[in-house]
Design a protein around this motif. Structure first.
Motif, PDB file in Angstrom:
ATOM      1  N   VAL A 174       0.845   2.959  -6.617  1.00  0.00           N
ATOM      2  CA  VAL A 174      -0.299   2.508  -5.817  1.00  0.00           C
ATOM      3  C   VAL A 174      -1.219   3.663  -5.437  1.00  0.00           C
ATOM      4  O   VAL A 174      -0.764   4.688  -4.920  1.00  0.00           O
ATOM      5  CB  VAL A 174       0.195   1.788  -4.543  1.00  0.00           C
ATOM      6  N   THR A 175      -2.530   3.468  -5.695  1.00  0.00           N
ATOM      7  CA  THR A 175      -3.530   4.443  -5.248  1.00  0.00           C
ATOM      8  C   THR A 175      -4.447   3.843  -4.183  1.00  0.00           C
ATOM      9  O   THR A 175      -5.048   4.578  -3.419  1.00  0.00           O
ATOM     10  CB  THR A 175      -4.378   4.966  -6.429  1.00  0.00           C
ATOM     11  N   ALA A 176      -4.557   2.506  -4.135  1.00  0.00           N
ATOM     12  CA  ALA A 176      -5.360   1.827  -3.098  1.00  0.00           C
ATOM     13  C   ALA A 176      -4.886   0.389  -2.966  1.00  0.00           C
ATOM     14  O   ALA A 176      -4.495  -0.240  -3.948  1.00  0.00           O
ATOM     15  CB  ALA A 176      -6.841   1.862  -3.467  1.00  0.00           C
ATOM     16  N   GLU A 177      -4.935  -0.111  -1.731  1.00  0.00           N
ATOM     17  CA  GLU A 177      -4.525  -1.483  -1.454  1.00  0.00           C
ATOM     18  C   GLU A 177      -5.717  -2.324  -1.032  1.00  0.00           C
ATOM     19  O   GLU A 177      -6.696  -1.799  -0.509  1.00  0.00           O
ATOM     20  CB  GLU A 177      -3.489  -1.524  -0.330  1.00  0.00           C
ATOM     21  N   GLN A 178      -5.576  -3.635  -1.225  1.00  0.00           N
ATOM     22  CA  GLN A 178      -6.568  -4.565  -0.691  1.00  0.00           C
ATOM     23  C   GLN A 178      -6.407  -4.592   0.829  1.00  0.00           C
ATOM     24  O   GLN A 178      -5.298  -4.415   1.341  1.00  0.00           O
ATOM     25  CB  GLN A 178      -6.331  -5.984  -1.230  1.00  0.00           C
ATOM     26  N   ASP A 179      -7.500  -4.860   1.525  1.00  0.00           N
ATOM     27  CA  ASP A 179      -7.442  -4.934   2.986  1.00  0.00           C
ATOM     28  C   ASP A 179      -6.842  -6.238   3.484  1.00  0.00           C
ATOM     29  O   ASP A 179      -6.415  -6.327   4.624  1.00  0.00           O
ATOM     30  CB  ASP A 179      -8.850  -4.786   3.590  1.00  0.00           C
TER      31      ASP A 179
ATOM     32  N   ALA B 284       8.081   2.394  -2.675  1.00  0.00           N
ATOM     33  CA  ALA B 284       9.176   3.359  -2.652  1.00  0.00           C
ATOM     34  C   ALA B 284       8.742   4.504  -3.560  1.00  0.00           C
ATOM     35  O   ALA B 284       8.510   4.290  -4.743  1.00  0.00           O
ATOM     36  CB  ALA B 284      10.457   2.720  -3.168  1.00  0.00           C
ATOM     37  N   ASP B 285       8.574   5.690  -2.985  1.00  0.00           N
ATOM     38  CA  ASP B 285       8.061   6.839  -3.744  1.00  0.00           C
ATOM     39  C   ASP B 285       6.696   6.531  -4.359  1.00  0.00           C
ATOM     40  O   ASP B 285       6.386   6.958  -5.469  1.00  0.00           O
ATOM     41  CB  ASP B 285       9.040   7.271  -4.840  1.00  0.00           C
ATOM     42  N   GLY B 286       5.889   5.729  -3.653  1.00  0.00           N
ATOM     43  CA  GLY B 286       4.542   5.408  -4.118  1.00  0.00           C
ATOM     44  C   GLY B 286       4.463   4.273  -5.121  1.00  0.00           C
ATOM     45  O   GLY B 286       3.382   3.926  -5.576  1.00  0.00           O
ATOM     46  N   VAL B 287       5.617   3.687  -5.493  1.00  0.00           N
ATOM     47  CA  VAL B 287       5.641   2.617  -6.490  1.00  0.00           C
ATOM     48  C   VAL B 287       6.018   1.294  -5.825  1.00  0.00           C
ATOM     49  O   VAL B 287       7.016   1.214  -5.104  1.00  0.00           O
ATOM     50  CB  VAL B 287       6.639   2.943  -7.630  1.00  0.00           C
TER      51      VAL B 287
END
Length: 125
Positions: free
Chosen positions: A106-111, A20-23
């Motif tokens: 969040v700037t990157a997620e695990q695949d 939500a809003d990048g968080v």
């Protein structure tokens, strides 16, 4: 309790809310909380710290053992749940509600994050 459908899950038994809003909010699953036993101490990443997906960022100590906490995503910690630090039993009693651990921008997620159904099959819970 079943695994909430709106969350995603890691192979290290952490859950992640939709951003939500990048968080996103991070916690451990009920399966992990049950496997740990009574949690008596929680060490969380500090606000402002950068966590990296798949790497340790804290630990949970129970009456049975000490377990590493892994970040399911990469990003900056924007909030740590002080309630859990003050009362670690929340991890056991409310792993998907009041027992959440930290919030991360969040700037990157695990695949390999899983859906609730995939995690249920993976964990057998």
């Amino acid at each position: 309790m079943s695994n909430p459908k709106e969350l995603r899950y890691s192979k290290e038994h952490e859950w992640l809310s939709a951003a939500a809003d990048g968080v996103s909010t991070v916690g451990i699953t009920e399966h992990a909380a049950n496997a740990l036993g009574d949690v008596v101490f929680v060490q969380l990443p500090e606000v402002g710290e950068t966590v990296t997906a798949g790497e340790t960022c804290g630990e949970l100590e129970s009456t049975k053992s000490v377990s590493e906490l892994y970040a399911p995503v990469t990003g900056e910690v924007v909030e740590a749940n002080q309630d859990v630090v003050d009362d670690p039993s929340l991890v056991n009693s409310a792993p998907f509600e009041g027992g959440w651990l930290f919030k991360v921008r969040v700037t990157a997620e695990q695949d390999d994050l899983m859906s609730a159904d995939e995690y249920t099959e993976f964990s057998g819970s």
